[in-house]
Design an enzyme around this catalytic site. Structure first.
Site, PDB file in Angstrom:
ATOM      1  N   GLU A 277       0.883  -1.305  -0.097  1.00  0.00           N
ATOM      2  CA  GLU A 277       0.076   0.116   0.134  1.00  0.00           C
ATOM      3  C   GLU A 277       0.833   1.334   0.021  1.00  0.00           C
ATOM      4  OE1 GLU A 277      -3.970  -1.355   2.719  1.00  0.00           O
ATOM      5  OE2 GLU A 277      -2.113  -0.946   3.690  1.00  0.00           O
TER       6      GLU A 277
HETATM    7  C1  NGO Z   1      -3.818  -4.560   4.956  1.00  0.00           C
HETATM    8  C2  NGO Z   1      -2.717  -3.357   5.350  1.00  0.00           C
HETATM    9  C3  NGO Z   1      -2.546  -3.171   6.852  1.00  0.00           C
HETATM   10  C4  NGO Z   1      -3.924  -3.222   7.734  1.00  0.00           C
HETATM   11  C5  NGO Z   1      -4.661  -4.536   7.394  1.00  0.00           C
HETATM   12  C6  NGO Z   1      -5.911  -4.639   7.914  1.00  0.00           C
HETATM   13  C7  NGO Z   1      -1.607  -5.171   4.523  1.00  0.00           C
HETATM   14  C8  NGO Z   1      -0.664  -6.093   3.970  1.00  0.00           C
HETATM   15  N1  NGO Z   1      -1.688  -3.910   4.596  1.00  0.00           N
HETATM   16  O1  NGO Z   1      -3.082  -5.727   5.046  1.00  0.00           O
HETATM   17  O2  NGO Z   1      -2.093  -2.130   7.155  1.00  0.00           O
HETATM   18  O3  NGO Z   1      -3.647  -3.226   9.080  1.00  0.00           O
HETATM   19  O4  NGO Z   1      -4.955  -4.757   5.852  1.00  0.00           O
HETATM   20  O5  NGO Z   1      -6.727  -5.611   7.993  1.00  0.00           O
END
Ligand code: NGO
Length: 475
Positions: A277
């Site tokens: 992300e």
């Molecule tokens: C995503 C995000 C995290 C969040 C999570 C919550 C990943 C790999 N990046 O998973 O920052 O905490 O969802 O479910």
């Protein structure tokens, strides 16, 4: 006979049951098994001895994590391919001891499906101290998991002492989601966790999440920011707004210092460098950052792990492991990014958000948890899937293993950790250990064994969720 994860082979024997008595002793045939013997002795309140005893631990066979267990009225014998294998036999035995301290006659031969069977704890959104982590390590050992991934840094907190950059903990550790103060591990704390994990054959996999998810670091050092101005510390739960500056030389001094100190604390083979992300990083900057950061991690002698977005790079160090976290039906190019690791000679760890994420609500009424991964994840959903059928083009041989992450935006105590993790983590552990089945798995295959494990969880004080799909015993 109810064991989770289900062993490869298990047959009831026509002999009588073994009975634990005051005369029971754990005997270890090799000095290398003294620690495992002491562990079992303490669990069963039975003395240990290298010379005598009717519960025998020994080294035999050539599957390092495999073991054979035989129990009858004459005694119990656990032979493992290594001390880890014996330890897994001991975990099986714990589940076989009945309330009246007997073990039905049985013969078991067992070994894991995957080399990597993991849980992840996010200690960044909320911080959990050494004792909480040890408790979780105890919980996961029962399920034969062998990796604990610690998500050590994120926008809301930096949780590990780094001598070269002291404000990471001076400033970056002071926050958490919702406010109320943070926390961090000193190097001694961290070493204590690593050593405790090793005593139950668990490897700690540390993650420094970069280049996004870095507000805590950016708030600690103004000079890491493109404009030289430190942002405010962050205590919300949005993602995707922060980024290290790929074009600043200082960024790579920072990465090198942090990863070097981390590698020094890490006897295990892996460094997880995040990569998820990074929505505030341009494509070009992301690719530049990933190439350089992964190169630094690899130069420290470690195998790099990155979330699947890192597969956007075609310049990953050899053997880089991808960590897939999108849905169980990959969307928006995530499957291709994951496949890219395999095309570059690496393997994958599989953690589908809608199957293996322990922070999803169980149902709409669950107070804790999130729902972004296609809504809540009821317990059967965490069982009825196959890691080898998630990413198109990625087969069994490309999979290093499975992991169940617990993100802690909404989770604040060890009791809440256990409530979100169990029983779902037991389901994922079975997928990681037990042989692949030809037919799709059905929850009925594990439901009764979960009910039985609930009895042991009750005895251990584990705060599991009493899922309505299981007929739990007791009160
Ligand atoms: C995503 C995000 C995290 C969040 C999570 C919550 C990943 C790999 N990046 O998973 O920052 O905490 O969802 O479910």
């Amino acid at each position: 006979m109810p064991v989770i994860p289900l062993p490869v082979q298990l047959s009831a024997l026509p002999e009588g049951s073994y009975r634990l008595t005051d005369a029971s002793r754990v005997r270890f045939e090799e000095a290398a098994l003294e620690g495992v013997a002491a562990y079992l002795g303490e669990l069963l309140s039975v003395p240990t001895s290298p010379d005598e005893g009717d519960i025998v631990l020994t080294l035999e066979g050539d599957e390092p994590e495999g073991y054979a267990l035989r129990a009858s009225e004459n005694g119990i014998r656990i032979g493992g391919g290594s001390p880890a294998g014996v330890f897994y036999g001991v975990q099986t035995l714990r589940q076989l001891v009945q309330e009246n301290r007997t073990v039905e006659a049985v013969e078991i031969a067992d070994a894991p499906r995957y080399a990597y069977r993991g849980a992840m704890l996010d200690v960044a959104r909320h911080f959990f101290g050494v004792d909480d982590v040890k408790r979780y390590l105890d919980d996961i050992a029962l399920l034969k998991l062998n990796h604990l991934h610690l998500h050590l840094t994120d926008d809301q907190g930096w949780r590990l002492q780094i001598d070269a950059w002291p404000e990471l903990t001076g400033i970056g550790a002071s926050t958490r989601v919702g406010g109320g103060g943070g926390g961090f591990y000193t190097k001694d704390d961290y070493r204590e966790i690593v050593a405790y994990a090793a005593s139950s054959f668990v490897t700690i996999v540390p993650e420094i999440d970069m280049p996004g998810h870095t507000n805590a670091a950016l708030a600690s050092y103004a000079e890491l920011n493109t404009d030289g101005i430190a942002p405010e510390p962050y205590e919300g739960i949005e993602v995707g707004f922060s980024s290290l500056d790929s074009n600043k030389p200082l960024t790579y001094d920072f990465v090198r210092d942090v990863l070097t100190e981390l590698a020094d604390l890490t006897p295990g083979p892996y460094l997880h460098i995040g990569g998820d992300e990074s929505l505030a990083t341009t494509d070009a900057d992301f690719l530049l950052f990933v190439r350089r950061a992964a190169e630094i991690a690899a130069s420290l002698g470690k195998t790099v792990i990155g979330w699947h977005e890192m597969g956007r790079s075609r310049e990953l160090p050899p053997g880089t492991i991808g960590h897939y976290w999108n849905f169980s039906d990959p969307r928006e190019g995530n499957g291709e990014h994951a496949l890219s690791f395999v095309e570059q000679g690496g393997q994958l760890i599989i953690s589908p958000g809608d199957r293996a994420y322990l922070d999803m609500k169980y149902d709409e009424s669950t107070e804790l948890g999130l729902v972004w991964a296609d809504g809540p994840t009821p317990v059967p959903d965490s069982y009825e899937w196959d890691p080898a059928l998630i990413v198109p083009g990625v087969g069994e041989e490309h999979i290093l293993g499975v992991e169940a992450p617990l993100w802690t935006e909404t989770v604040t105590t060890i009791d809440e950790i256990e409530f979100m993790a169990f029983p779902r983590l037991a389901c994922v552990a079975e997928l990681g250990w037990s042989p692949r089945t030809d037919a799709p798995r059905h929850f009925e295959e594990i439901a009764q064994r979960l009910a039985r494990l609930g009895g042991l969880w009750d005895a251990l004080g584990v705060q599991y969720y009493r899922a309505p799909e299981v007929e739990w015993g007791g009160t």
